[in-house]
Structure formats: C-alpha cells, structure tokens
Design a protein around this motif. Structure first.
Motif, mmCIF file in Angstrom:
data_model
loop_
_atom_site.group_PDB
_atom_site.id
_atom_site.type_symbol
_atom_site.label_atom_id
_atom_site.label_comp_id
_atom_site.label_asym_id
_atom_site.label_seq_id
_atom_site.Cartn_x
_atom_site.Cartn_y
_atom_site.Cartn_z
ATOM 1 N N TYR A 111 18.666 1.431 18.453
ATOM 2 C CA TYR A 111 17.406 1.556 19.178
ATOM 3 C C TYR A 111 17.340 0.485 20.257
ATOM 4 O O TYR A 111 17.808 -0.641 20.070
ATOM 5 C CB TYR A 111 16.212 1.385 18.234
ATOM 6 N N HIS A 113 14.802 -0.887 23.909
ATOM 7 C CA HIS A 113 13.498 -0.816 24.571
ATOM 8 C C HIS A 113 13.662 -1.190 26.036
ATOM 9 O O HIS A 113 12.997 -2.072 26.562
ATOM 10 C CB HIS A 113 12.445 -1.673 23.858
ATOM 11 N N ASP A 118 10.700 3.907 25.490
ATOM 12 C CA ASP A 118 11.534 3.468 24.362
ATOM 13 C C ASP A 118 10.880 2.307 23.615
ATOM 14 O O ASP A 118 10.957 2.216 22.389
ATOM 15 C CB ASP A 118 12.920 3.051 24.840
#
Length: 136
Positions: A111, A113, A118
């Motif tokens: 993951y 950002h 996001d």
C-alpha cells in the motif's frame, strides 16, 4: 518470527506481538514470514530517514521491505514523534502506536499514499483494522 526492539521503554512487547498476530491472520500472511519493529528515539529515526530516504528530518514511521521471501520487512517507529502526534490527534499513545504499526505493515504489503485518493484509502483501512482489533 516477530521481533520487537524497544529503545523507548514502552515495555509492552507482548501486547504488540499479539497485535502483529492479528494482522498476520487478517491478511493471511505466513507465520514463517519475519517482521521486526523498532521503537526508537528521534535521533535514530532521523538517521534512518536520512540514510534511506535522503530526508534529514524526523518522521513517525518508516517501513523497509524484506529482502527475501522469508522476511516481510522492518518497521521503525519514533516514540517521541508518535507521542506528539497522538496528542494532536486526541489519541492515547498506545492506540497511536498501533495506528503506526498498521501504517507500516500496510506499506510492507504494497500500500502507498502517493496521492490523496490512495492516502484516504490507506487511512480508512487503518481505522477499520483498529476497529476490528478493539472489538476482540
């Protein structure tokens, strides 16, 4: 293996290991995958940030991907920065440390950002995970 290195004196390793067990189960991660968490001071996190990200500043959490299939990765959390951010967010320090562990863990799972969408997705997922943990 789940190793926690506590350079801050938080003295709650078993609690954080249980939380890591919860994260491993939630994301179906093999128990054989190693993760290390370092709770460190501001000088150490600044050194790591400078060395690996070329940023000469302190930060709250850094994640380092594993270098082989047996290692999920490492997470470094600055206790001093976390304490200040917890106060700003109106959270207790222990709860905020869990928030940062989840953040670092999600980075290890891929993951990011890099944009606002996001970032919001990641923060929402962090909150959801903590809600599930708190319901246990």
């Amino acid at each position: 293996m789940r190793t926690i290195i506590d350079e801050c004196g938080i003295n709650n390793k078993s609690y954080f290991k249980k939380f890591l067990d919860f994260l491993y189960k939630k994301f179906n991660i093999s128990q054989k995958k190693e993760i290390n968490i370092l709770f460190c001071n501001i000088d150490k996190i600044k050194e790591l940030n400078k060395q690996y990200r070329k940023k000469n500043t302190a930060t709250d959490v850094l994640s380092f991907y594993g270098y082989n299939d047996n290692i999920l990765g490492d997470i470094a959390i600055c206790c001093e920065v976390a304490k200040k951010e917890a106060q700003k967010a109106g959270m207790n320090e222990k709860e905020f440390l869990l928030f940062l562990i989840v953040h670092g863990f999600l980075h290890l799972l891929g993951y990011t950002h890099d944009n606002i969408k996001d970032y919001e997705t990641m923060i929402d997922l962090q909150k959801q995970i903590l809600q599930e943990w708190n319901q246990l």
